[in-house]
Motif scaffolding. Structure first.
Motif, PDB file in Angstrom:
ATOM      1  N   GLY A   1       0.811  -1.214   0.000  1.00 28.75           N
ATOM      2  CA  GLY A   1       0.000   0.000   0.000  1.00 28.75           C
ATOM      3  C   GLY A   1       0.841   1.259   0.000  1.00 28.75           C
ATOM      4  O   GLY A   1       0.547   2.209   0.723  1.00 28.75           O
ATOM      5  N   ALA A   2       1.882   1.292  -0.816  1.00 29.67           N
ATOM      6  CA  ALA A   2       2.790   2.435  -0.866  1.00 29.67           C
ATOM      7  C   ALA A   2       2.102   3.659  -1.451  1.00 29.67           C
ATOM      8  O   ALA A   2       1.205   3.558  -2.283  1.00 29.67           O
ATOM      9  CB  ALA A   2       4.025   2.096  -1.701  1.00 29.67           C
ATOM     10  N   ASP A   3       2.546   4.822  -0.989  1.00 26.95           N
ATOM     11  CA  ASP A   3       2.035   6.084  -1.515  1.00 26.95           C
ATOM     12  C   ASP A   3       2.760   6.484  -2.790  1.00 26.95           C
ATOM     13  O   ASP A   3       2.222   7.208  -3.617  1.00 26.95           O
ATOM     14  CB  ASP A   3       2.190   7.178  -0.459  1.00 26.95           C
ATOM     15  N   ALA A   4       3.982   6.015  -2.961  1.00 23.86           N
ATOM     16  CA  ALA A   4       4.755   6.282  -4.174  1.00 23.86           C
ATOM     17  C   ALA A   4       5.826   5.219  -4.319  1.00 23.86           C
ATOM     18  O   ALA A   4       6.338   4.704  -3.328  1.00 23.86           O
ATOM     19  CB  ALA A   4       5.397   7.665  -4.116  1.00 23.86           C
ATOM     20  N   ALA A   5       6.142   4.883  -5.559  1.00 16.79           N
ATOM     21  CA  ALA A   5       7.241   3.971  -5.859  1.00 16.79           C
ATOM     22  C   ALA A   5       7.969   4.554  -7.062  1.00 16.79           C
ATOM     23  O   ALA A   5       7.425   4.609  -8.163  1.00 16.79           O
ATOM     24  CB  ALA A   5       6.730   2.566  -6.156  1.00 16.79           C
ATOM     25  N   TYR A   6       9.175   5.028  -6.841  1.00 17.56           N
ATOM     26  CA  TYR A   6       9.966   5.652  -7.897  1.00 17.56           C
ATOM     27  C   TYR A   6      10.776   4.572  -8.605  1.00 17.56           C
ATOM     28  O   TYR A   6      11.526   3.845  -7.974  1.00 17.56           O
ATOM     29  CB  TYR A   6      10.883   6.721  -7.309  1.00 17.56           C
ATOM     30  N   ILE A   7      10.605   4.484  -9.948  1.00 23.66           N
ATOM     31  CA  ILE A   7      11.262   3.440 -10.716  1.00 23.66           C
ATOM     32  C   ILE A   7      11.968   4.031 -11.933  1.00 23.66           C
ATOM     33  O   ILE A   7      11.687   5.149 -12.354  1.00 23.66           O
ATOM     34  CB  ILE A   7      10.272   2.344 -11.156  1.00 23.66           C
ATOM     35  N   PHE A   8      12.874   3.261 -12.509  1.00 21.05           N
ATOM     36  CA  PHE A   8      13.666   3.676 -13.669  1.00 21.05           C
ATOM     37  C   PHE A   8      12.784   3.922 -14.896  1.00 21.05           C
ATOM     38  O   PHE A   8      13.022   4.851 -15.664  1.00 21.05           O
ATOM     39  CB  PHE A   8      14.716   2.594 -13.974  1.00 21.05           C
ATOM     40  N   GLU A   9      11.753   3.090 -15.078  1.00 27.55           N
ATOM     41  CA  GLU A   9      10.931   3.168 -16.291  1.00 27.55           C
ATOM     42  C   GLU A   9      10.062   4.414 -16.354  1.00 27.55           C
ATOM     43  O   GLU A   9       9.675   4.828 -17.442  1.00 27.55           O
ATOM     44  CB  GLU A   9      10.028   1.930 -16.407  1.00 27.55           C
TER      45      GLU A   9
ATOM     46  N   ARG B   1       0.482  -0.040 -12.560  1.00 24.56           N
ATOM     47  CA  ARG B   1       1.011   0.953 -11.615  1.00 24.56           C
ATOM     48  C   ARG B   1      -0.031   1.978 -11.165  1.00 24.56           C
ATOM     49  O   ARG B   1      -0.017   2.388 -10.013  1.00 24.56           O
ATOM     50  CB  ARG B   1       2.234   1.657 -12.202  1.00 24.56           C
ATOM     51  N   PRO B   2      -0.988   2.403 -12.017  1.00 27.40           N
ATOM     52  CA  PRO B   2      -2.004   3.350 -11.521  1.00 27.40           C
ATOM     53  C   PRO B   2      -2.830   2.809 -10.357  1.00 27.40           C
ATOM     54  O   PRO B   2      -3.358   3.580  -9.562  1.00 27.40           O
ATOM     55  CB  PRO B   2      -2.883   3.606 -12.750  1.00 27.40           C
ATOM     56  N   ILE B   3      -2.920   1.483 -10.245  1.00 26.15           N
ATOM     57  CA  ILE B   3      -3.660   0.901  -9.126  1.00 26.15           C
ATOM     58  C   ILE B   3      -3.044   1.336  -7.805  1.00 26.15           C
ATOM     59  O   ILE B   3      -3.744   1.581  -6.826  1.00 26.15           O
ATOM     60  CB  ILE B   3      -3.701  -0.638  -9.245  1.00 26.15           C
ATOM     61  N   MET B   4      -1.717   1.456  -7.770  1.00 22.75           N
ATOM     62  CA  MET B   4      -1.043   1.882  -6.547  1.00 22.75           C
ATOM     63  C   MET B   4      -1.496   3.284  -6.148  1.00 22.75           C
ATOM     64  O   MET B   4      -1.746   3.558  -4.978  1.00 22.75           O
ATOM     65  CB  MET B   4       0.474   1.854  -6.771  1.00 22.75           C
ATOM     66  N   LYS B   5      -1.634   4.192  -7.112  1.00 27.02           N
ATOM     67  CA  LYS B   5      -2.101   5.551  -6.820  1.00 27.02           C
ATOM     68  C   LYS B   5      -3.559   5.546  -6.361  1.00 27.02           C
ATOM     69  O   LYS B   5      -3.933   6.280  -5.458  1.00 27.02           O
ATOM     70  CB  LYS B   5      -1.954   6.450  -8.054  1.00 27.02           C
ATOM     71  N   ILE B   6      -4.368   4.694  -6.988  1.00 31.44           N
ATOM     72  CA  ILE B   6      -5.773   4.615  -6.602  1.00 31.44           C
ATOM     73  C   ILE B   6      -5.903   4.099  -5.176  1.00 31.44           C
ATOM     74  O   ILE B   6      -6.647   4.645  -4.368  1.00 31.44           O
ATOM     75  CB  ILE B   6      -6.554   3.718  -7.590  1.00 31.44           C
ATOM     76  N   LEU B   7      -5.140   3.048  -4.838  1.00 34.48           N
ATOM     77  CA  LEU B   7      -5.189   2.492  -3.487  1.00 34.48           C
ATOM     78  C   LEU B   7      -4.653   3.472  -2.456  1.00 34.48           C
ATOM     79  O   LEU B   7      -5.046   3.437  -1.298  1.00 34.48           O
ATOM     80  CB  LEU B   7      -4.418   1.178  -3.427  1.00 34.48           C
TER      81      LEU B   7
END
Length: 174
Positions: free
Chosen positions: A17-25, A141-147
């Motif tokens: 349930g992270a608020d943000a995940a910064y990735i290379f892509e 990945r948008p699911i993470m922002k929605i959650l």
């Protein structure tokens, strides 16, 4: 962890349930960081009093773990506290036994032989970051922002192919 592939950070972010995940892509800038800090500040005004930020090791050479930690610490003063943990260092394990060392040597040798054969079979010239041609998990990945309850719009226009779903008689459902 993850090198140039954000799969681990994305899946860990979804699971935790992270608020943000910064990735290379997905490239990001200081405005994106500011938006995420503001989101966390607003979140702390609700009943949820925790946040989680993940950073893939190679997501950005300038926005380091220390930089992001210092940014969140400074902007969250009086609202939330920050802690930093580099998981790769935590999950290394204890002191190996003699059996562990010899078994690892055998498995390492077999792995290298297998990898060498596979690379010879399907050698690609665009192997710089070991990124596959299609990264299916980027679409979730948008699911993470929605959650995390960001106020975003989600594009649901893409249709999926359901051929992998098979009913009990063995025929494909469409």
């Amino acid at each position: 962890m993850g090198g140039y592939c954000g799969y681990l950070a994305t899946m860990a972010g979804l699971a935790a349930g992270a608020d943000a995940a910064y990735i290379f892509e997905e490239k990001f800038n200081i405005r994106d960081l500011e938006t995420n800090v503001q989101h966390l500040l607003e979140k702390m005004k609700t009943t949820v009093k925790r946040g989680l930020i993940l950073r893939n090791e190679n997501c950005n050479s300038n926005y380091t773990t220390d930089f992001i930690f210092n940014l969140y610490s400074e902007e969250g003063k009086g609202v939330f506290d920050c802690r930093k943990n580099v998981l790769g260092h935590m999950q290394q394990g204890g002191t190996p036994t003699p059996f562990d060392r010899t078994f690892a040597t055998k498995m390492g040798a077999k792995s290298v032989l297998w990898l060498t054969e596979k690379l010879k079979e399907c050698y690609r010239h665009d192997f710089e970051h070991r990124i596959p041609k299609t990264e299916w998990w980027l679409k979730i990945r948008p699911i993470m922002k929605i959650l995390a309850k960001y106020d975003i719009k989600l594009d649901t226009s893409e249709h999926t192919n359901m051929e992998h779903v098979v009913n009990k008689t063995g025929s494909l459902r469409k």
